[in-house]
Scaffold this motif. Structure first.
Motif, PDB file in Angstrom:
ATOM      1  N   THR A  31      -3.473  14.693  -6.775  1.00 33.74           N
ATOM      2  CA  THR A  31      -4.203  14.234  -5.590  1.00 33.74           C
ATOM      3  C   THR A  31      -4.565  15.424  -4.716  1.00 33.74           C
ATOM      4  O   THR A  31      -3.791  16.371  -4.571  1.00 33.74           O
ATOM      5  CB  THR A  31      -3.362  13.239  -4.774  1.00 33.74           C
ATOM      6  OG1 THR A  31      -2.088  13.819  -4.508  1.00 33.74           O
ATOM      7  CG2 THR A  31      -3.200  11.945  -5.495  1.00 33.74           C
TER       8      THR A  31
ATOM      9  N   ARG B 256       2.614   1.478  -3.377  1.00 34.28           N
ATOM     10  CA  ARG B 256       1.690   1.381  -4.518  1.00 34.28           C
ATOM     11  C   ARG B 256       2.106   0.249  -5.457  1.00 34.28           C
ATOM     12  O   ARG B 256       2.207   0.416  -6.672  1.00 34.28           O
ATOM     13  CB  ARG B 256       1.613   2.710  -5.268  1.00 34.28           C
ATOM     14  CG  ARG B 256       1.088   3.860  -4.429  1.00 34.28           C
ATOM     15  CD  ARG B 256       0.979   5.141  -5.233  1.00 34.28           C
ATOM     16  NE  ARG B 256       0.503   6.237  -4.404  1.00 34.28           N
ATOM     17  CZ  ARG B 256      -0.764   6.504  -4.131  1.00 34.28           C
ATOM     18  NH1 ARG B 256      -1.709   5.730  -4.652  1.00 34.28           N
ATOM     19  NH2 ARG B 256      -1.108   7.529  -3.366  1.00 34.28           N
ATOM     20  N   MET B 257       2.357  -0.901  -4.843  1.00 28.45           N
ATOM     21  CA  MET B 257       2.738  -2.090  -5.601  1.00 28.45           C
ATOM     22  C   MET B 257       1.695  -3.178  -5.390  1.00 28.45           C
ATOM     23  O   MET B 257       0.939  -3.136  -4.416  1.00 28.45           O
ATOM     24  CB  MET B 257       4.109  -2.618  -5.138  1.00 28.45           C
ATOM     25  CG  MET B 257       5.294  -1.789  -5.543  1.00 28.45           C
ATOM     26  SD  MET B 257       6.811  -2.551  -4.909  1.00 28.45           S
ATOM     27  CE  MET B 257       6.769  -4.158  -5.713  1.00 28.45           C
TER      28      MET B 257
ATOM     29  N   ARG C 191      -8.393   0.031  -9.804  1.00 29.46           N
ATOM     30  CA  ARG C 191      -9.534   0.952  -9.900  1.00 29.46           C
ATOM     31  C   ARG C 191     -10.222   0.845 -11.256  1.00 29.46           C
ATOM     32  O   ARG C 191     -10.410   1.821 -11.980  1.00 29.46           O
ATOM     33  CB  ARG C 191      -9.086   2.393  -9.635  1.00 29.46           C
ATOM     34  CG  ARG C 191      -8.456   2.611  -8.272  1.00 29.46           C
ATOM     35  CD  ARG C 191      -7.851   3.974  -8.101  1.00 29.46           C
ATOM     36  NE  ARG C 191      -8.848   5.028  -8.227  1.00 29.46           N
ATOM     37  CZ  ARG C 191      -8.833   5.965  -9.173  1.00 29.46           C
ATOM     38  NH1 ARG C 191      -7.893   5.976 -10.089  1.00 29.46           N
ATOM     39  NH2 ARG C 191      -9.754   6.889  -9.203  1.00 29.46           N
TER      40      ARG C 191
ATOM     41  N   THR D 169      -6.444  -2.266  -6.456  1.00 28.99           N
ATOM     42  CA  THR D 169      -5.324  -1.398  -6.832  1.00 28.99           C
ATOM     43  C   THR D 169      -5.555  -0.707  -8.168  1.00 28.99           C
ATOM     44  O   THR D 169      -5.238   0.472  -8.329  1.00 28.99           O
ATOM     45  CB  THR D 169      -4.019  -2.220  -6.911  1.00 28.99           C
ATOM     46  OG1 THR D 169      -3.808  -2.877  -5.656  1.00 28.99           O
ATOM     47  CG2 THR D 169      -2.833  -1.326  -7.204  1.00 28.99           C
TER      48      THR D 169
ATOM     49  N   TRP E  90       0.841  -1.207   0.000  1.00 34.52           N
ATOM     50  CA  TRP E  90       0.000   0.000   0.000  1.00 34.52           C
ATOM     51  C   TRP E  90       0.873   1.253   0.000  1.00 34.52           C
ATOM     52  O   TRP E  90       0.606   2.197  -0.743  1.00 34.52           O
ATOM     53  CB  TRP E  90      -0.914  -0.021   1.225  1.00 34.52           C
ATOM     54  CG  TRP E  90      -1.615   1.273   1.472  1.00 34.52           C
ATOM     55  CD1 TRP E  90      -2.672   1.793   0.764  1.00 34.52           C
ATOM     56  CD2 TRP E  90      -1.311   2.231   2.513  1.00 34.52           C
ATOM     57  NE1 TRP E  90      -3.041   3.008   1.294  1.00 34.52           N
ATOM     58  CE2 TRP E  90      -2.226   3.305   2.364  1.00 34.52           C
ATOM     59  CE3 TRP E  90      -0.371   2.287   3.539  1.00 34.52           C
ATOM     60  CZ2 TRP E  90      -2.215   4.402   3.216  1.00 34.52           C
ATOM     61  CZ3 TRP E  90      -0.366   3.370   4.377  1.00 34.52           C
ATOM     62  CH2 TRP E  90      -1.283   4.420   4.210  1.00 34.52           C
ATOM     63  N   ARG E  91       1.937   1.247   0.796  1.00 33.82           N
ATOM     64  CA  ARG E  91       2.812   2.412   0.863  1.00 33.82           C
ATOM     65  C   ARG E  91       3.560   2.631  -0.447  1.00 33.82           C
ATOM     66  O   ARG E  91       3.748   3.767  -0.892  1.00 33.82           O
ATOM     67  CB  ARG E  91       3.826   2.247   1.997  1.00 33.82           C
ATOM     68  CG  ARG E  91       3.233   2.290   3.387  1.00 33.82           C
ATOM     69  CD  ARG E  91       2.779   3.675   3.784  1.00 33.82           C
ATOM     70  NE  ARG E  91       3.863   4.637   3.837  1.00 33.82           N
ATOM     71  CZ  ARG E  91       3.704   5.917   4.118  1.00 33.82           C
ATOM     72  NH1 ARG E  91       2.489   6.382   4.340  1.00 33.82           N
ATOM     73  NH2 ARG E  91       4.737   6.735   4.165  1.00 33.82           N
TER      74      ARG E  91
ATOM     75  N   ALA F 125      -3.113  -2.266 -14.096  1.00 34.38           N
ATOM     76  CA  ALA F 125      -3.491  -0.856 -13.958  1.00 34.38           C
ATOM     77  C   ALA F 125      -3.081  -0.021 -15.175  1.00 34.38           C
ATOM     78  O   ALA F 125      -3.922   0.689 -15.755  1.00 34.38           O
ATOM     79  CB  ALA F 125      -2.902  -0.274 -12.669  1.00 34.38           C
TER      80      ALA F 125
END
Length: 611
Positions: A575, A34-35, A149, A147, A31-32, A393
């Motif tokens: 963001t 983004r993998m 989306r 992940t 999560w940190r 993704a």
């Protein structure tokens, strides 16, 4: 307690603790960074297992490993079934039916051909392993969808296919093995088919009966709230064990059916049950992947040659695309979505677990090439997990099948100030959607060209019609504090509690009438209520966006407009973060600030006091 025993084996309690820490740690690190989490879990398992030799499941857990993995897979499939509400299918229903009824047998055939002519397995081993390869792995698909989306329909196609085809794949392997058993032993074909039909019938009946019975007991109040989850778990394990006793691997079908029945029973406590199951599944997926990777035998992998690589290429580039394109021919599913589904077929825990089991059974029947089934399964899982983990993704973005590149904002409530804020976000190229149950409240937003939804954000219509995957931040800003709190509390698990905000509540003279501070969203902007914010817009306050540079810093901006209230900060990558009054704003070059500023000439004007 010593960490290791005299024989060098790790104590079982320490082994479980290590698996849990590595699994959850991998999920957090993914999560940190983004993998894809699955990739890190596989890497962690391989490192502590065959590479470092710290943990060996067969040595440190022993006979408990097989039942642990079986139960974990059953719970994962049940949780997957809980997500399969028929209302979510809508226009994906035809595609899902095709992928199940056409795709499963066609995938079995194409996979068996890839095994026979690619990996060089015998027809018997290829038929059994090809049945298992129908599965596309809900243990992998769910984290990837979270992940990547994806848009609603391709996400629904991949999710339904993975969960429904999982037990079908296991049963296809059972069918193929039954035929092989008949051909190579004294067992009669009639006896084998009777056993298979009875097993599938018992599994279907058990799953449906358990689902209907549980839903009925919950609706009638026969089970208290604090016992619903324990009763659910106990019944799930009982259904799985009973069905598996009648026919091995049929328990997967039983628990999947049980989950689907409960998902479509309109239970009042369904959301709470599903969320608890999701949390349990995160732990189980993590643990099972660590166990399987740690138990990898490099000596078994050494048996593979170049034909293993050819087999993987045939599966990824020929068997999977051919199966999907033929299945969805004439289904009405757009070609872009067909392409995405065709080239997305990661395999997961069920494939490795079931392949290992049937590999051992075929070896017992003296099929020497069955020794390759386990290593081939692991290689296929590892390659597809890494490939799709990193490619899904960007591939979906290239096809235009993801949410917006810039995570957007959902504004709940149509009013002068929310409309003004939405216009400022839109000018800053941040996607924004405004919703309100009252159609008239959205008139100004529609005139300003803002995307709107007239209805309750918590309704089934909103769930079906809105692409919530395009939005990362939610602002509850109606004139009803109780409704704002309800929306923020209910959707916090969906968006993440740090991304759910609401306007300041009206102060009540009696503390007993105040809503609990533990409920609702985070405050942001000026510490004033909805009515005061509307009054500010009426008095001429406006939202302005300013871009900071190396020459024009945050300090320069504050000196220029000390009376402004920073409401949001937009990072260079798009963001957005909503800012609370007096919160420190970390800002550098190319950061944009959206601030609420008083009308020119009012100097250090303050927001109107709440009345």
């Amino acid at each position: 307690m010593a960490i290791e025993t005299e024989a060098g084996a790790m104590a079982p309690v320490m082994a479980f603790a290590l698996v849990g820490a590595l699994g959850v740690g991998s999920q957090w690190l993914a999560w940190r960074l983004r993998m894809p989490a699955i990739v890190l879990m596989l890497a962690a398992g391989v490192l502590i297992g065959p590479v470092a030799g710290i943990f060996d499941p067969a040595r440190d857990i022993g006979p408990l490993m097989a039942p642990i993995i079986s139960i974990a897979v059953a719970i994962i499939l049940f949780e997957g079934g809980l997500t399969l509400n028929f209302h979510t299918l809508r226009d994906a229903a035809v595609g899902v039916r095709r992928l199940v009824f056409v795709g499963a047998p066609l995938g079995w055939l194409t996979s068996a051909l890839a095994l026979r002519y690619g990996a060089g397995l015998s027809w018997e081993s290829a038929a059994v392993f090809g049945g298992i390869m129908i599965v596309t792995g809900p243990t992998v698909i769910a984290p990837l969808l979270r992940t990547a989306r994806l848009s609603k329909r391709p996400a629904a196609l991949l999710q339904w296919e993975a969960i429904v085809n999982d037990p079908i794949g296991a049963l296809a392997a059972v069918l193929a093995f039954s035929v092989v058993l008949v051909l190579h032993t004294a067992t009669t074909f009639q006896a084998a088919m009777i056993e298979l039909v009875i097993g599938i019938g018992v599994a279907g009946a058990l799953g449906a009966a358990a689902g209907f019975g549980l839903a009925r007991s919950f609706k009638r109040g026969w089970v208290p709230e604090f016992m619903k989850v324990p009763v659910l778990f106990a019944l799930l394990l009982a259904v799985f064990a009973l069905s598996d006793t009648v026919l091995h691997e049929s328990g997967l079908l039983a628990v999947t059916i049980m989950g689907i029945v409960i998902a479509n029973a309109d239970l009042p406590s369904y959301v709470e049950l599903r969320r608890f199951k999701e949390h349990a599944t995160v732990l189980l997926v993590s643990g099972v992947f660590i166990l399987l990777a740690a138990g990898l035998d490099f000596a078994a992998l050494a048996q593979l040659d170049w034909r293993a690589g050819l087999f993987v290429l045939l599966v990824v580039l020929v068997a999977r695309p051919l199966t999907v394109f033929v299945s969805l021919l004439g289904s009405g599913v757009p070609m872009k979505e067909q392409v995405l589904v065709a080239f997305t077929g990661p395999r997961g825990v069920v494939l490795v677990a079931v392949a290992g089991l049937f590999g051992e059974r075929l070896l017992a029947l003296e099929f020497a090439d069955a020794a390759l089934i386990g290593p081939l399964a692991f290689v296929l899982v590892a390659v597809t997990v890494v490939l799709h983990g990193f490619s899904l993704a960007p591939f979906a973005r290239w096809l235009g099948l993801t949410g917006a590149e810039t995570p957007g904002v959902i504004m709940i409530g149509g009013s002068p100030w929310t409309t003004a804020f939405a216009e400022a976000l839109q000018r800053a190229e941040v996607p924004v959607l405004m919703t309100d149950p009252n159609f008239g409240h959205l008139r100004a937003a529609r005139t300003a060209g803002i995307a709107t939804f007239s209805g309750d954000i918590l309704s089934e219509a909103a769930e079906q019609r809105l692409e919530l995957v395009s939005y990362a931040t939610l602002v509850a800003a109606t004139d009803n504090d109780a409704y704002n709190t309800l929306v923020a509390t209910d959707l916090a698990p969906e968006f993440g509690r740090d991304n759910v905000f609401q306007v300041m509540r009206e102060r009540s003279e009696n503390a007993r009438h105040q809503l609990p501070q533990t409920l609702g969203g985070r405050p942001f902007g000026p510490d004033v209520t909805h009515a005061a914010l509307d009054q500010m817009i009426t008095d001429g306050w406006t939202f302005r966006t300013s871009r900071l540079t190396e020459e024009f810093t945050l300090a320069d901006w504050r000196d220029e407009q000390p009376e402004a209230h920073v409401v949001a900060r937009i990072a260079p990558n798009g963001t957005i973060k909503l800012i609370r009054k007096d919160e420190d704003v970390s800002a550098g070059p190319d950061v944009r600030l959206i601030a609420l500023r008083p009308p020119d000439g009012l100097g250090g004007a303050q927001p109107p006091a709440d009345t």
